[in-house]
Design a protein around this motif. Structure first.
Motif, short mmCIF file in Angstrom:
data_model
loop_
_atom_site.label_atom_id
_atom_site.label_comp_id
_atom_site.label_asym_id
_atom_site.label_seq_id
_atom_site.Cartn_x
_atom_site.Cartn_y
_atom_site.Cartn_z
N ARG A 1 1.13 -2.35 -11.79
CA ARG A 1 1.91 -2.84 -12.92
C ARG A 1 3.08 -3.71 -12.42
N VAL A 2 3.47 -4.67 -13.25
CA VAL A 2 4.55 -5.60 -12.92
C VAL A 2 5.54 -5.64 -14.07
N VAL A 3 6.82 -5.62 -13.73
CA VAL A 3 7.89 -5.85 -14.71
C VAL A 3 8.73 -7.00 -14.18
N SER B 1 1.38 -7.63 3.92
CA SER B 1 1.16 -7.26 2.53
C SER B 1 1.50 -5.80 2.30
N TRP B 2 1.60 -5.47 1.01
CA TRP B 2 2.03 -4.14 0.55
C TRP B 2 1.19 -3.77 -0.65
N SER B 3 0.93 -2.50 -0.82
CA SER B 3 0.18 -2.04 -1.99
C SER B 3 0.89 -0.83 -2.57
N GLY B 4 1.05 -0.84 -3.90
CA GLY B 4 1.75 0.27 -4.53
C GLY B 4 1.51 0.31 -6.03
N ASP B 5 2.45 0.94 -6.73
CA ASP B 5 2.27 1.20 -8.16
C ASP B 5 3.03 0.23 -9.06
N ILE B 6 4.25 -0.13 -8.67
CA ILE B 6 5.11 -0.95 -9.54
C ILE B 6 5.83 -2.01 -8.72
N VAL B 7 5.80 -3.24 -9.19
CA VAL B 7 6.66 -4.29 -8.67
C VAL B 7 7.60 -4.72 -9.79
N VAL B 8 8.89 -4.69 -9.50
CA VAL B 8 9.91 -5.21 -10.42
C VAL B 8 10.44 -6.50 -9.83
N VAL B 9 10.37 -7.58 -10.59
CA VAL B 9 10.84 -8.88 -10.13
C VAL B 9 12.25 -9.10 -10.69
N GLY B 10 13.23 -9.20 -9.80
CA GLY B 10 14.61 -9.44 -10.22
C GLY B 10 15.51 -8.25 -9.98
N ALA B 11 16.55 -8.43 -9.16
CA ALA B 11 17.48 -7.35 -8.85
C ALA B 11 18.84 -7.61 -9.48
#
Length: 414
Positions: A212-214, A16-26
């Motif tokens: 946050r997630v985008v 697992s990973w922990s952070g500030d922003i996940v963006v789904v889709g490259a």
């Protein structure tokens, strides 16, 4: 929590990973968004998750490569504003990063008197949108610009260009990594679980806890959004566009982008002529319903995708409204002779042997419940999650400005 170290890393289950922003889709929009967020907030931990083995595998890597000027879009719309400003931003970015592009221009050609009112209305729309350099030209000037094109009048758009968007996307990805972000391919998101202060984005190779997630899901934008409980509508309906390639010995027939006058009664622009950065010229596309969200060939079929479309009332309403156009497009897709005839309207000297088999692309088009194509870009923000619900053309041209718009929305999240 272990760190994320680089693009393409494959994680073992349970890590697992922990952070500030996940963006789904490259795709290009997701990458432009991640790049903009890190440019504003270099201290934040950000990861981009992509289901494919490489970035830009769908719309980014299968589009026509046009840098659009912004002439077509409704004044005041996001498409109009972000395309006009985005094309300038994109070209500045290419200059700064040594990415080749070419301002070859575009002519939008009327071939008979009935098209002139629509051509004039389109010119006025471009003027209202602030597109620079637009001019109405007569048949003689059209012949000087495109000697092989037949037309009675045209709009000249000198600020229309071409670029290889795969190169642009790769450069955005390099910017993300240089700023400390990570891009993980082969990481399809299977669930998104929201908690009181954090959100857990789950893949088959690990879980990603984030503030946050985008999501920039492209062809799967509606399905990814539904993982958070967001409505399925507007629904994505895939349309395939097939191209021919002009025989190399006949490339002299096409100097710039050559487009028809669009008919507002129909949802797509019609076949056109597009020069490419490698010297090719693409002819097309048509626009037919794809039988799969990744249906790049006529034979590509996924029963689940077809079943979803058939059950969607908006698609049934769209089909009732445009069945005749759809039939004509399908007939042209299956008949090279019909395809050639539509091209000969603009370049009469084209012959059957001039058309070589070419590539195809699938457009992720959002469709409303009443059966209308959703024309503008749509962002759907819900607390700490933002979904890009509709980002068709000119999203690649506008990518830097779309990324900035999304970053503005992320900055406003709780």
């Amino acid at each position: 929590m272990s760190g994320v170290t680089g693009a393409g890393e494959t994680r073992s289950g349970g890590e697992s990973w922990s952070g500030d922003i996940v963006v789904v889709g490259a795709g290009i929009v997701g990458l432009a968004t991640a790049r903009e967020i890190l440019e504003r907030h270099p201290e934040q931990r950000l990861v981009v998750l992509e289901k494919e083995p490489a970035i830009g595998e769908h719309q980014t890597g299968h589009n026509s490569g046009v840098i659009h000027s912004g002439i077509y879009y409704a004044p005041g719309s996001l498409k109009a504003r972000l395309c006009v400003s985005g094309s300038d931003a994109l070209m500045r970015y290419c200059d700064e990063h040594d990415i080749a592009y070419r301002l070859c221009g575009k002519v939008i050609v009327a071939t008979d008197e009935s098209e002139l009112p629509r051509l004039e209305a389109l010119y006025e729309r471009g003027q209202e949108n602030g597109v620079l350099g637009l001019r109405m030209i007569d048949a003689d000037e059209l012949r000087e610009i495109e000697p092989h094109v037949t037309g009675i009048r045209a709009i000249l758009s000198p600020r229309t260009g071409i670029v290889d968007y795969r190169q642009v996307a790769a450069s955005y990805a390099n910017d993300i990594r240089a700023a400390g972000g990570a891009i993980l391919t082969n990481h399809e998101v299977v669930s998104i679980i929201r908690g009181a202060t954090k959100t857990l984005v789950c893949t088959r190779h690990g879980d990603f806890e984030t503030k946050r997630v985008v999501t920039c899901g492209g062809l799967y934008a509606d399905r990814v959004a539904s993982l958070t409980g967001a409505p399925l509508n507007p629904r994505i309906v895939p349309f395939r566009g097939d191209y021919y390639i002009l025989r190399p010995e006949r490339r002299n027939l096409v100097r710039s982008n050559i487009y028809p006058v669009p008919d507002s009664r129909f949802p797509f622009l019609g076949v056109h002529f597009t020069p490419r950065m490698n010297g090719d010229a693409w002819l097309g596309p048509n626009a037919v319903l794809a039988f799969s969200r990744e249906g790049y060939r006529f034979a590509d079929l996924r029963p689940g995708d077809l079943r979803d479309m058939a059950r969607f009332g908006g698609f049934r309403a769209f089909a009732r409204k445009h069945w005749r156009t759809g039939f004509d497009e399908m007939a042209r897709d299956l008949s090279k002779r019909r395809f050639l005839a539509s091209l000969q309207k603009y370049i009469p000297e084209l012959e059957m042997d001039d058309l070589l088999p070419g590539p195809s692309g699938v457009r992720a088009q959002a469709l409303s419940e009443d059966g209308n194509l959703v024309d503008d870009f749509i962002l759907d923000k819900d607390n700490r999650v933002l979904h890009v619900r509709n980002a068709p053309s000119p999203a690649a041209t506008s990518s830097l400005k779309i990324g900035a718009l999304i970053a503005d929305a992320v900055d406003e999240m709780d």
